[in-house]
Design a protein around this motif. Structure first.
Motif, PDB file in Angstrom:
ATOM      1  N   ALA A  18       8.840  -4.338  18.350  1.00  0.00           N
ATOM      2  CA  ALA A  18      10.661  -3.719  17.145  1.00  0.00           C
ATOM      3  C   ALA A  18      11.700  -4.249  17.832  1.00  0.00           C
ATOM      4  O   ALA A  18      12.223  -4.600  17.077  1.00  0.00           O
ATOM      5  CB  ALA A  18       9.602  -2.263  16.863  1.00  0.00           C
ATOM      6  N   GLY A  22      13.748  -6.791  15.990  1.00  0.00           N
ATOM      7  CA  GLY A  22      15.118  -6.228  15.107  1.00  0.00           C
ATOM      8  C   GLY A  22      16.522  -7.256  16.031  1.00  0.00           C
ATOM      9  O   GLY A  22      16.741  -7.359  14.772  1.00  0.00           O
ATOM     10  N   TYR A  48      14.573  -1.402  12.755  1.00  0.00           N
ATOM     11  CA  TYR A  48      12.937  -2.005  14.226  1.00  0.00           C
ATOM     12  C   TYR A  48      14.375  -1.418  15.346  1.00  0.00           C
ATOM     13  O   TYR A  48      12.873  -0.442  16.732  1.00  0.00           O
ATOM     14  CB  TYR A  48      13.285  -2.937  13.832  1.00  0.00           C
ATOM     15  CG  TYR A  48      12.800  -3.539  12.063  1.00  0.00           C
ATOM     16  CD1 TYR A  48      10.912  -2.869  13.114  1.00  0.00           C
ATOM     17  CD2 TYR A  48      12.901  -4.313  12.161  1.00  0.00           C
ATOM     18  CE1 TYR A  48       9.926  -3.105  12.352  1.00  0.00           C
ATOM     19  CE2 TYR A  48      11.896  -4.838  11.056  1.00  0.00           C
ATOM     20  CZ  TYR A  48      10.283  -4.355  10.548  1.00  0.00           C
ATOM     21  OH  TYR A  48       9.923  -4.519   9.330  1.00  0.00           O
ATOM     22  N   VAL A 134       8.763   0.740   7.592  1.00  0.00           N
ATOM     23  CA  VAL A 134       8.202  -0.690   6.570  1.00  0.00           C
ATOM     24  C   VAL A 134       7.674  -0.713   5.632  1.00  0.00           C
ATOM     25  O   VAL A 134       7.631  -1.701   5.203  1.00  0.00           O
ATOM     26  CB  VAL A 134       7.161  -0.003   8.143  1.00  0.00           C
ATOM     27  CG1 VAL A 134       6.673  -1.961   7.986  1.00  0.00           C
ATOM     28  CG2 VAL A 134       7.790  -0.611   9.236  1.00  0.00           C
TER      29      VAL A 134
END
Lengths: 252, 95
Positions: A18, A22, A48, A134
Motif C-alpha cells: 500500500a 501510494g 493507499y 479499492v
C-alpha cells in the motif's frame, strides 16, 4: 517463528504494498492534465497511504518492539520492504500507470475480500475498510483501461504495450511463499490459488472489453516478496525517506 | 495529448436523505459515467453527500437574461403569493 510473528510479517508486507503504490501515485500529483483526474489520483494515493498506516500501526503493536508506522515507512532500508515488484514499477505514461493499477487492484480487492473473513478480527476490520476504497479505485482504473484499449488506434497500441510490459510482474502475486501459507493455515488467510483464479477471470473480462489481448505466457519476475527489488525501487525509497532521515522527528 | 476539451457537466448533490439535490458546481468529463466519477472525486471528498446527479451543461435549458423583465418582474408586486401569514413552529428546519 510463532503464528503471531508470521502474522506481523504478513501485515507488514500488506503495508509495504500500500505504501509503495501510494508513493508512486503521489509522484503524479500536480502532473495530471485534467483537474478532476488529478484529484482522483491524489485521493486514491492517500487512500493507499492511509491503508499503509493502519497496517503498519497494527504490525507495530503485534511486534511489541515499540516501532511506529513512521519507523516502518521511513527508517527501514530498501531490502526490508517486501512489496510486490508490480507496485514499484514507474508510472511511465498514463497507459502504464492505468495497467499497473488494474493488474494490482483486481488482485488486491480479492485479497482484501478474503482477509475480511480471516480469524484475526483487527486485520479483518482493516481489510473491510480498505476493500471499499479499492473497489472504487478498480472501477476507475478498469474504466480507463477500457477507454484506452477501445479508444484510438494509438491509445490501443500503447495500452497493449503497457499490458505486455507489466505482465511479467503478475506471477509473483500468486506465488504463495511460507508466509502466505502460514497465515492461511493459522488465521484462515487468503488462498492465493483461489485469488489467482478469480483474477484471471476478472482481468480477462476487463481486457476483452478493452479490446486488448492477454499477453502470451512469459517468464515471470519475482523477488519483491523477499525484499529483492527492481532497479527503480532504490530511487523511490530514497525520495520517500529523504525528509524524515534528514530531519528526524520533523513535524509541521 | 488531445487538444479537445471534455464537455462540461453540472453536479447536484443530495446532502442527506429527505433533502433535495442542490447544485454544487461543475466538472469536465468525456462521458456520463466519467462525469459521475469526477463529481464523486471532486465534490464528495468530505462526506458532502449521499446521492449525486450529473447532467451535461449544454442540455440545461436556461432562461434568457434579456427576458428577465417579462419572466420575473410581474411576480414582484404580487405579495399575496407569499404565505407570510403562517407562523413557523419552533424546531422546524429546512422549511
Amino acid at each position: 517463528m510463532t503464528p503471531e510473528q508470521h502474522l506481523t510479517a504478513y501485515i507488514l508486507r500488506l503495508g509495504d504494498n500500500a505504501l509503495v503504490l501510494g508513493q508512486r501515485m503521489l509522484e503524479l500529483v500536480a502532473a495530471y492534465p485534467e483537474l478532476e483526474e488529478e484529484l482522483a489520483n491524489a485521493n486514491f494515493a492517500l487512500d493507499y497511504i492511509g491503508q499503509a498506516r493502519m497496517f503498519y500501526s497494527y504490525a507495530g503493536e503485534l511486534e511489541g518492539a515499540g516501532r511506529s508506522e513512521d519507523d516502518f515507512a521511513y527508517f527501514r532500508p530498501e531490502h526490508e520492504f517486501k512489496n510486490l515488484l508490480l507496485v514499484e514499477q514507474p508510472n511511465g505514461h498514463f497507459g502504464d500507470t492505468i495497467v499497473r493499477q488494474v493488474l494490482f487492484d483486481v488482485y488486491y480487492l480479492g485479497l482484501l475480500e478474503a482477509l475480511t473473513r480471516c480469524s484475526d478480527q483487527r486485520l479483518a476490520e482493516i481489510a473491510a475498510r480498505a476493500e471499499k476504497e479499492v473497489r472504487y479505485h478498480l472501477r476507475h482504473s478498469a474504466q480507463w483501461l477500457v477507454r484506452l484499449g477501445d479508444g484510438t488506434e494509438e491509445s490501443h497500441r500503447k495500452a497493449q504495450r503497457s499490458l505486455d510490459g507489466l505482465w511479467r510482474f503478475t506471477g509473483e502475486m500468486f506465488a504463495a511463499d511460507a508466509l502466505d501459507e502460514a497465515v492461511l493455515a493459522s488465521f484462515g488467510g487468503p488462498n492465493l490459488a483461489d485469488i489467482a483464479a478469480d483474477w484471471q477471470k476478472d482481468i480477462s473480462t476487463i481486457v476483452d472489453e478493452a479490446t486488448l489481448s492477454i499477453p502470451q505466457e512469459t517468464h515471470m519476475a519475482s523477488g519483491g516478496k523477499q525484499g529483492m527489488h527492481t532497479e527503480h525501487f532504490g530511487y523511490l525509497v530514497a525520495e520517500m525517506q529523504s525528509l524524515p532521515r534528514t530531519y528526524p522527528g520533523a513535524t509541521w | 495529448m488531445s487538444e479537445q476539451v471534455w464537455p462540461l457537466y453540472e453536479v447536484f448533490i443530495r446532502t442527506r436523505g429527505g433533502l433535495s439535490h442542490r447544485h454544487a458546481g461543475s466538472v469536465h468529463a468525456a462521458d456520463d459515467q466519467m462525469a459521475l466519477d469526477h463529481a464523486r472525486d471532486t465534490y464528495t471528498r468530505r462526506s458532502e453527500g449521499v446521492s449525486l446527479w450529473v447532467v451535461r451543461s449544454d442540455r440545461i435549458v436556461a432562461s434568457d437574461p434579456a427576458e428577465t423583465a417579462a419572466f420575473f418582474e410581474p411576480a414582484e408586486d404580487k405579495i399575496y403569493r407569499h404565505p407570510t401569514f403562517y407562523d413557523i413552529p419552533d424546531g422546524v428546519e429546512n422549511l
